[in-house]
Design an enzyme around this catalytic site. Structure first.
Site, mmCIF file in Angstrom:
data_model
loop_
_atom_site.group_PDB
_atom_site.id
_atom_site.type_symbol
_atom_site.label_atom_id
_atom_site.label_comp_id
_atom_site.label_asym_id
_atom_site.label_seq_id
_atom_site.Cartn_x
_atom_site.Cartn_y
_atom_site.Cartn_z
ATOM 1 N N VAL A 185 -7.537 -23.064 -49.411
ATOM 2 C CA VAL A 185 -7.497 -23.465 -48.001
ATOM 3 C C VAL A 185 -8.827 -24.090 -47.572
ATOM 4 O O VAL A 185 -8.854 -25.045 -46.786
ATOM 5 C CB VAL A 185 -7.114 -22.277 -47.080
ATOM 6 C CG1 VAL A 185 -8.196 -21.202 -47.062
ATOM 7 C CG2 VAL A 185 -6.822 -22.741 -45.672
ATOM 8 N N ASP B 94 -1.996 -17.781 -43.566
ATOM 9 C CA ASP B 94 -1.700 -16.357 -43.691
ATOM 10 C C ASP B 94 -2.245 -15.820 -44.993
ATOM 11 O O ASP B 94 -2.428 -16.572 -45.952
ATOM 12 C CB ASP B 94 -0.181 -16.127 -43.670
ATOM 13 C CG ASP B 94 0.476 -16.740 -44.882
ATOM 14 O OD1 ASP B 94 0.609 -16.049 -45.904
ATOM 15 O OD2 ASP B 94 0.826 -17.948 -44.833
ATOM 16 N N GLY C 59 0.723 -20.448 -49.597
ATOM 17 C CA GLY C 59 0.361 -19.841 -48.306
ATOM 18 C C GLY C 59 -1.044 -20.255 -47.920
ATOM 19 O O GLY C 59 -1.507 -21.340 -48.286
ATOM 20 N N GLU C 60 -1.732 -19.417 -47.178
ATOM 21 C CA GLU C 60 -3.110 -19.633 -46.696
ATOM 22 C C GLU C 60 -3.213 -20.740 -45.650
ATOM 23 O O GLU C 60 -4.231 -20.899 -45.018
ATOM 24 C CB GLU C 60 -4.084 -20.014 -47.828
ATOM 25 C CG GLU C 60 -4.201 -19.049 -48.953
ATOM 26 C CD GLU C 60 -5.206 -19.518 -50.025
ATOM 27 O OE1 GLU C 60 -5.821 -20.585 -49.860
ATOM 28 O OE2 GLU C 60 -5.356 -18.799 -51.023
ATOM 29 N N GLY C 61 -2.182 -21.583 -45.524
ATOM 30 C CA GLY C 61 -2.270 -22.777 -44.689
ATOM 31 C C GLY C 61 -2.403 -24.036 -45.530
ATOM 32 O O GLY C 61 -2.559 -25.134 -44.996
#
Ligand SMILES: Cc1cc2nc3c(=O)[nH]c(=O)nc-3n(C[C@H](O)[C@H](O)[C@H](O)COP(=O)(O)O)c2cc1C
Length: 885
Positions: free
Chosen positions: A632, A709, A851-853
């Site tokens: 991210v 997230d 995830g993570e963005g």
């Protein structure tokens, strides 16, 4: 060109922007992204030099610190157990008030709450043909119930049995809690697993109707206008000057140098006989306060005089002068004049500072008046070094904006004043400071404010500079070691006072409306005095409106007129049109700067072996984000976006460092196969935390939000949420997450089924669903989405976790989908189900599942590009290009 025009950023005017080759133009490589300042050249995280946790051998299901049946599930973020009883009493009283006021609240809180965003007219929602109209009854009922009714106590879900003694606290959640519980009141006890009707954002709408213009997102008070709640005052004269009642001091060119003076300030303002500003002898002309009749002989001779409560108030004109100075005080860095500040004027300003309140009347300040140019040049050098260091740490879009900002006027002003604090003044027993040592510095800041206000009344501009290492400045000024610098003020006459904070005019930050900051009786119970109190969720829902129809139409027409074949930008055309409708103008501003918020939390269901990754990886990855070493961070740097991490429920302890927002509601959820994952109160707090993070990031000047997230095991609660909100079977919406094999996938599906069997979940009670089978990061993300929608700021959704959260937000308020753009499609099957349910088309489809963005960040340039095209591309008319025959 006027001063105001000079200050207005180019972005304020729709139209072509200066050509730019990319987001990262002109920036040193190390200056991009949150972690950039500390990231070494090699790209490896610096600082603690943690190993990538994803390279660690999974080591089975190691028992890291996590919430379990015997771990007390505390709410460290808000409230203390011992206060609960008191709060409960207060809240019961507040609930009674609320019930009485509720109808009025809908009327009254509307205008003020919606001052932040578009006014909502009755019928707009239905007439818009937007998601609500298409969303079936579940979401609609949830939104309505969140606004309206208080559920009977027996219909509220009980707290999880595993909460270590924690109970449902109406006190903590206040109006928010009871509003959210309404959904439960209206919902059938038995969970209906029927799929709610799919929903979609409002554009393209089946039919369009006129919609109200959105108010300025953020809803700040009009420039120069009196803040809401300030007493009625006579209308201020136009412009920034005028109303000067004191004799002007002639300057060299015979122009009054204090043309901006609001009122004269008496040299000795302690003539108690008359009110300040009142002509001498006016006191005698004021009507005497009414006296009670003389007491009869048999009654006590003395009775205190009864006076009107405001008998000591200043006259209207005097009050207006006070409020005007407060309203029009500005931090000024540009447009200073060379005229000297007369000594007597400077003395009055210093005297105002010296009259500030101080802890134990210790007057811990000293004022060092600096006029010597060499000294000022030395200080300026320190400031420039700090400025450069700060600029290097900024993400791309921010760095570009910062390069145009002035942060000091040290040599532009004829006089600087250094305000210091002596934290020891008054000796050992300084009254009040014994328990709060910081009150010495607070007192000194009050002296600064007094001087700032007095200076404004004198027509003097003041710029506060804090870009220096305090000890460096102290050494440079040769201060005694026991003194600390509180403020460095640059003071001089100015051409003009900006009508609003310069940082707001330049688009760097936005003001927070007053009603965001006012709580009644307890934190979270919102409302200005005289208004019915409401909750953050109610306030947020009320501010979410339909897309602006006029802006949609303008954008469609502009797309058709642009020098390209109609429709040739495909989905990006729709994106830019919806962006116009969302922001309420065509073309809208480019959605930058952008900020990704990574909501992190742990999950009790991890105990069921749904992943082979140990739970402590959540904590380790938060460190990795902070160190700038995660995917991210790399993608955020590429896109010029800011990274913020929000600990909303991480089981492990985390440091207090910039970039990490401590909003821990609980150290992880409980295992949802054994009862609710969290209490309704906890879910509500997490939703609120998400709304507040969205507000903060937008107030800080971001024009685009991105969901991120982190939470080991969080695809399992995502599947459960998606199953509830879409009605899909768990087997169809449960995926391999971080890499489950076939047997592990079967087990995971079984866990989701058991979780759904162990809990009552009703899609028309979205917060109840989040509490039952969701995660703290899901709840916070749904608040984050609602917050963005309320401020009419786009929110780019990442993968399946954000998708599950978006289902909850849409069930709370379907119109929130208007603000949502699907960044990418994850390989998780549940994500496809989400996207088809909410009718969003992903901008990127690269078989990612991190995830993570990460996926949303890759899509950010597409969103920005769609708007940039709408803004910059010439029309056939303007470019003299012939259209197709
Ligand atoms: C403690 C403090 C430190 C500040 N430091 C700086 C600074 O270093 N440089 C600057 O340009 N402005 C500085 N400011 C000014 C703020 O940016 C300014 O107050 C804010 O943008 C609101 O604008 P206004 O004061 O015009 O209402 C500082 C203000 C305060 C209260």
């Amino acid at each position: 060109m006027t001063g105001d025009e000079r200050r207005r950023g180019a972005d304020d005017e729709p139209g072509p922007e200066p050509a730019s080759d990319g987001l990262l133009d002109d920036l040193p490589e190390t200056g991009r992204g949150t972690g950039a300042a500390s990231a070494p050249e090699s790209g490896r995280p610096s600082g603690r030099q943690r190993a990538n946790p994803f390279h660690a051998s999974p080591g089975g299901r190691r028992g890291g610190p996590r919430a379990s049946a015997d771990t007390p599930n505390v709410i460290p973020f808000r409230g203390h157990e011992e206060d609960r009883g008191r709060e409960e009493d207060r809240d019961q009283a507040a609930d009674r008030d609320r019930d009485q006021d509720r109808d009025g609240a809908r009327e009254q809180s509307g205008p003020d709450a919606s001052a932040a965003t578009a006014p909502e007219l009755p019928g707009d929602r239905d007439a818009s043909g937007g998601p609500e109209a298409q969303a079936g009854t579940g979401g609609h009922r949830a939104a309505e119930s969140a606004r309206g009714h208080t559920p009977p106590a027996d219909q509220q879900p009980s707290a999880p049995a595993e909460r270590g003694g924690e109970r449902e606290s109406p006190a903590g959640a206040g109006a928010f809690e009871s509003a959210l519980a309404n959904a439960a009141a209206q919902s059938p006890r038995a969970r209906s697993r029927q799929a709610p009707a799919p929903m979609a954002p409002q554009y393209p709408p089946p039919s369009r109707s006129a919609a109200p213009e959105p108010a300025e997102p953020g809803g700040s008070a009009p420039a120069g206008g009196a803040a809401a709640g300030s007493p009625p005052v006579p209308e201020a004269p136009a412009g920034h000057g005028g109303a000067a009642t004191g004799p002007p001091t002639p300057s060299e060119d015979d122009e009054p140098v204090n043309a901006h003076a609001a009122a004269s300030f008496p040299e000795q303002p302690d003539d108690r006989a008359d009110r300040p500003g009142e002509p001498s002898g006016a006191r005698a002309q004021r009507p005497a306060p009414e006296q009670p009749p003389a007491a009869p002989a048999h009654e006590p001779a003395y009775e205190p005089a009864r006076t009107e409560p405001d008998a000591h108030a200043y006259s209207d004109a005097e009050r207006e002068a006070v409020y005007r100075a407060i309203r029009e005080r500005r931090d000024v860095r540009m447009g200073f004049r060379t005229d000297p500040v007369p000594d007597e004027v400077l003395r009055r300003v210093l005297d105002a500072g010296h009259r500030a309140p101080s802890v134990g009347y210790s007057q811990p300040w000293d004022f060092i008046v600096v006029q010597d140019e060499d000294v000022r040049a030395r200080v300026q050098k320190l400031v420039h070094a700090q400025r450069d260091a700060y600029a290097r740490a900024l993400p791309g879009a921010r760095a570009r904006a910062f390069s145009g900002l002035k942060v000091e006027a040290i040599l532009d002003t004829p006089v600087n004043v250094v305000v210091t604090v002596d934290p020891t003044r008054g000796g050992r027993h300084t009254l009040g400071r014994h328990s709060q040592p910081q009150t010495a510095a607070y007192s000194t800041a009050l002296a600064v404010e007094n001087m700032w206000l007095a200076a404004r009344a004198e027509g003097l501009g003041v710029g506060w500079v804090s870009f220096f290492e305090e000890r460096d400045l102290a050494a440079s000024l040769d201060l005694p070691p026991h003194l600390e610098v509180v403020a460095y003020m640059c003071i001089g006459y100015v051409d003009d006072f900006p009508p609003e904070p310069e940082l707001a005019l330049g688009g760097w930050a936005k003001g927070r409306p007053l009603h965001w900051a006012v709580h009644r009786e307890n934190y979270g119970h919102r409302g200005l005095p005289g208004e019915a109190a409401t909750s953050l969720l109610e306030e947020t829902i009320a501010a979410i409106g339909p897309l602006n129809q006029r802006a949609l139409k303008d954008a469609e027409e502009r797309q058709a007129a642009m020098t390209k074949p109609p429709g040739s930008l495909g989905v990006l055309e729709e994106v830019s049109i919806r962006m116009s409708g969302l922001v309420g103008e065509c073309p809208p501003p480019v959605p930058e700067p952008a900020a990704v918020a990574i909501f992190a939390g742990d999950h009790g269901v991890h105990a069921q072996g749904v992943t082979s990754w140990p739970q402590e990886v959540t904590t380790q990855m938060v460190h990795n984000f902070l160190d700038g070493g995660a995917v991210v961070n790399a993608f955020a740097e590429q896109a010029g976006a800011e990274v913020t991490i929000v600990d909303v429920g991480v089981a492990g302890d985390l440091p207090t460092v910039p970039g990490l927002l401590p909003r821990k509601v609980a150290p992880g959820t409980a295992d949802f196969t054994r009862g609710p994952a969290m209490s309704r109160t906890q879910a509500s707090y997490a939703v609120e935390a998400g709304i507040e993070v969205a507000r903060d990031l937008v107030s800080a000047g971001n024009r685009c939000l991105i969901t991120g997230d982190m939470g080991i095991a969080n695809t399992t609660p995502s599947s459960a949420l998606i199953s509830v909100f879409t009605g899909a079977d768990p087997a169809d919406v449960t995926g391999r997450g971080t890499g489950a094999d076939d047997a592990e996938l079967e087990h995971k599906i079984d866990v989701v089924r058991r979780g759904l069997a162990a809990n009552e979940t009703d899609p028309s009670d979205p917060v109840g669903v989040l509490a039952a089978v969701g995660g703290l990061e899901h709840a916070a993300l749904s608040g984050f989405i609602l917050g963005a929608a309320a401020m009419r700021v786009p929110v780019v959704l990442d993968g399946v976790i954000a998708g599950a959260a978006a289902l909850a937000s849409a069930a709370i308020e379907p119109l929130s989908l208007n603000a949502c753009f699907a960044g990418h499609r994850s390989t998780e099957p549940g994500h496809a189900a989400v996207l088809s349910h909410i009718g969003l088309r992903p901008l990127v489809d690269l078989e990612m599942r991190l995830g993570e963005g990460s996926g949303a960040l890759l899509a950010l340039p597409l969103l920005q590009g769609s708007v940039r095209a709408l803004r910059n591309v010439a029309t056939f008319d303007s470019a003299g290009v012939s259209e197709r025959g």
